[in-house]
Design a protein around this motif. Structure first.
Motif, mmCIF file in Angstrom:
data_model
loop_
_atom_site.group_PDB
_atom_site.id
_atom_site.type_symbol
_atom_site.label_atom_id
_atom_site.label_comp_id
_atom_site.label_asym_id
_atom_site.label_seq_id
_atom_site.Cartn_x
_atom_site.Cartn_y
_atom_site.Cartn_z
ATOM 1 N N LEU A 109 9.543 0.883 6.291
ATOM 2 C CA LEU A 109 9.599 -0.577 6.170
ATOM 3 C C LEU A 109 8.628 -1.263 7.139
ATOM 4 O O LEU A 109 7.980 -2.251 6.789
ATOM 5 N N VAL A 110 8.520 -0.712 8.341
ATOM 6 C CA VAL A 110 7.580 -1.271 9.321
ATOM 7 C C VAL A 110 6.141 -1.101 8.852
ATOM 8 O O VAL A 110 5.321 -2.019 8.940
ATOM 9 N N VAL A 111 5.820 0.094 8.332
ATOM 10 C CA VAL A 111 4.472 0.341 7.809
ATOM 11 C C VAL A 111 4.187 -0.591 6.629
ATOM 12 O O VAL A 111 3.094 -1.159 6.523
ATOM 13 N N SER A 163 1.377 -5.282 4.323
ATOM 14 C CA SER A 163 1.461 -6.589 3.669
ATOM 15 C C SER A 163 0.728 -7.653 4.479
ATOM 16 O O SER A 163 -0.051 -8.445 3.935
ATOM 17 N N LEU A 164 0.954 -7.655 5.788
ATOM 18 C CA LEU A 164 0.295 -8.639 6.648
ATOM 19 C C LEU A 164 -1.201 -8.362 6.750
ATOM 20 O O LEU A 164 -2.015 -9.288 6.837
ATOM 21 N N ASN A 165 -1.565 -7.080 6.722
ATOM 22 C CA ASN A 165 -2.988 -6.718 6.725
ATOM 23 C C ASN A 165 -3.681 -7.264 5.473
ATOM 24 O O ASN A 165 -4.816 -7.755 5.530
ATOM 25 N N ASN A 166 -2.998 -7.191 4.328
ATOM 26 C CA ASN A 166 -3.551 -7.758 3.098
ATOM 27 C C ASN A 166 -3.758 -9.268 3.216
ATOM 28 O O ASN A 166 -4.724 -9.820 2.676
ATOM 29 N N CYS A 167 -2.833 -9.926 3.905
ATOM 30 C CA CYS A 167 -2.977 -11.369 4.122
ATOM 31 C C CYS A 167 -4.209 -11.671 4.986
ATOM 32 O O CYS A 167 -4.984 -12.584 4.696
ATOM 33 N N ILE A 168 -4.378 -10.893 6.033
ATOM 34 C CA ILE A 168 -5.484 -11.111 6.972
ATOM 35 C C ILE A 168 -6.836 -10.788 6.338
ATOM 36 O O ILE A 168 -7.830 -11.485 6.553
ATOM 37 N N ASP A 169 -6.860 -9.724 5.533
ATOM 38 C CA ASP A 169 -8.127 -9.206 4.994
ATOM 39 C C ASP A 169 -8.518 -9.775 3.635
ATOM 40 O O ASP A 169 -9.488 -9.303 3.032
ATOM 41 N N LYS A 225 0.828 -1.215 0.000
ATOM 42 C CA LYS A 225 0.000 0.000 0.000
ATOM 43 C C LYS A 225 0.865 1.269 0.000
ATOM 44 O O LYS A 225 0.963 1.966 1.015
ATOM 45 N N PRO A 226 1.509 1.578 -1.122
ATOM 46 C CA PRO A 226 2.441 2.715 -1.209
ATOM 47 C C PRO A 226 1.846 4.059 -0.780
ATOM 48 O O PRO A 226 2.549 4.897 -0.222
#
Length: 308
Positions: free
Chosen positions: A48-50, A55-61, A11-12
Motif C-alpha cells: 500500500l505504501v509503494v 500514485s503521487l509520483n504519477n501526479c508529480i511527473d 504501477k502494479p
C-alpha cells in the motif's frame, strides 16, 4: 473502467516486484519461524505504501510523462484520471499502508517504509530526478527499502543482515536503471531528465554498469559469508552475478546494438534479483557471532536431510 484506472496509477508491476523482495527479506529474517499474520501485515502494508508513492509520483511527473513515448499513455497524461483523484488516491493508500505497518508490525519497519517513501516522493520525484545526474543513486535508496523493511519487521533491529540487504538492493538498482536509461535514451533526452547516459554519454554509463555489477556481486556474497544464507543461495548469487557481468561486458563489442544490449541487461537484472529474493527466503541460516558460517542450515539443507 474506473477501477482499472485506479489500479494503473499505482504501477502494479513495481508493486509486484517489491512484494517479492519484501517477502525475501522477511523470510530470511524469520529463518523458518514464520508468523503468517505478521507476514501478511508487512506485505500488505508495504504494498500500500509503494502504491501510494507510485500514485503521487504519477501526479508529480505528469508533465514529463507527456514527453516520453513510454509514459505518454498514463492515465494522468491522457486525462482518463484527474490529478485530484490520483492525489487523494495516493494519500488514502499511504494512510492505510502506514497505519497497517504501525499497528501490526513494529516501529522499525514503519520507519524504514517512511524513509523510503520520503526519499522517493519528496527527494527523488520532486527534485533529484529533474535536477541531478545523481538522482538515480538517491532513488536507489528508496528502491532498496522493501526487503530491509521486511527483514526488520521480523528482527526488530537494523543489524548486519539488514545493512547487507540495503547495500545489495541499492547496488542492483544502479545498472538496472542505467540500462533502462540507455534503451529509453530518446525518451529521457526529450523530457530533459539528467540521467547518466544523457549527461555523460552511453560509454560512461556502460562503465558504471560494469562497476556496479561487480560491487553487487561482492555484496550478494556477503549475505552468505556473513552467515545469513547458505551454499544454495551462494551458488545462485555467483551464477547470476557472473552471467549478468558477462552480459554487461559484451556491451563493449564494436558490433553491439546499444538498445538491444541494454534491454538484455535490464531483463536479466529482474531475473537476478528475483532469483536471489527466492533463494534468500528458502536457504537461510542462523548467523554465528564469532565463528565461520556453516552454510546450508536453512530449508534446502533440511530437505536434504529428509531425503537422506
Amino acid at each position: 473502467m474506473k477501477l482499472k484506472r485506479y489500479l494503473q496509477v499505482t504501477k502494479p508491476g513495481i508493486i509486484f516486484g517489491n512484494l517479492i523482495s519484501t517477502a525475501g527479506g522477511f523470510l530470511l529474517a524469520a529463518r523458518g519461524h514464520v508468523d503468517l499474520g505478521l507476514l501478511l501485515a508487512t506485505i500488505i502494508g508495504l504494498s500500500l505504501v509503494v502504491a501510494s508513492g507510485c500514485s503521487l509520483n504519477n501526479c508529480i511527473d505528469r508533465d514529463i510523462d507527456s514527453k516520453m513515448a513510454r509514459t505518454k499513455n498514463r492515465v494522468l497524461v491522457t486525462g482518463a484520471m484527474s490529478f485530484k483523484a490520483a492525489f487523494w488516491h495516493g494519500i488514502v493508500l499511504g494512510i492505510a499502508g502506514f497505519g497497517t505497518l504501525w499497528l501490526w508490525t513494529n516501529p522499525l519497519a514503519f520507519a524504514c517504509a517512511l524513509f523510503g517513501f520520503v526519499i522517493y516522493v519528496g527527494v527523488y520525484s520532486l527534485y533529484m530526478k529533474r535536477k541531478s545526474v545523481y538522482g538515480t543513486l538517491v532513488g536507489s535508496l528508496s528502491g532498496a527499502v522493501p526487503p530491509v523493511a521486511g527483514y526488520c519487521a521480523v528482527s526488530g533491529q537494523f543489524d548486519m543482515g539488514a545493512a547487507i540487504l540495503l547495500l545489495m538492493f541499492c547496488l542492483w538498482q544502479m545498472p538496472h536503471s542505467y540500462a533502462i536509461a540507455i534503451f529509453r535514451f530518446k525518451d529521457y533526452e526529450a523530457a530533459n531528465i539528467p540521467v547518466l547516459p544523457v549527461v555523460k554519454g552511453i560509454s560512461a554509463a556502460k562503465q558504471q554498469i560494469v562497476l556496479y555489477i561487480l560491487a553487487f556481486a561482492v555484496a550478494t556474497a556477503m549475505l552468505a559469508f556473513g552467515g545469513y544464507a547458505g551454499y544454495g543461495y551462494l551458488a545462485v548469487a555467483c551464477a547470476t552475478s557472473l552471467w549478468w557481468l558477462k552480459m554487461a561486458l559484451s556491451g563493449y563489442k564494436s558490433s553491439t546494438d546499444d538498445r538491444v544490449w541494454a534491454r538484455q541487461v535490464f531483463f536479466f537484472s529482474i531475473i537476478t534479483i528475483t532469483a536471489l529474493s527466492v533463494m534468500m527466503a528458502v536457504d537461510f541460516q542462523i548467523p554465528e557471532l564469532c565463528c565461520t558460517p556453516a552454510p546450508g542450515s536453512g530449508v534446502l539443507a533440511a530437505l536434504g536431510k529428509l531425503v537422506a
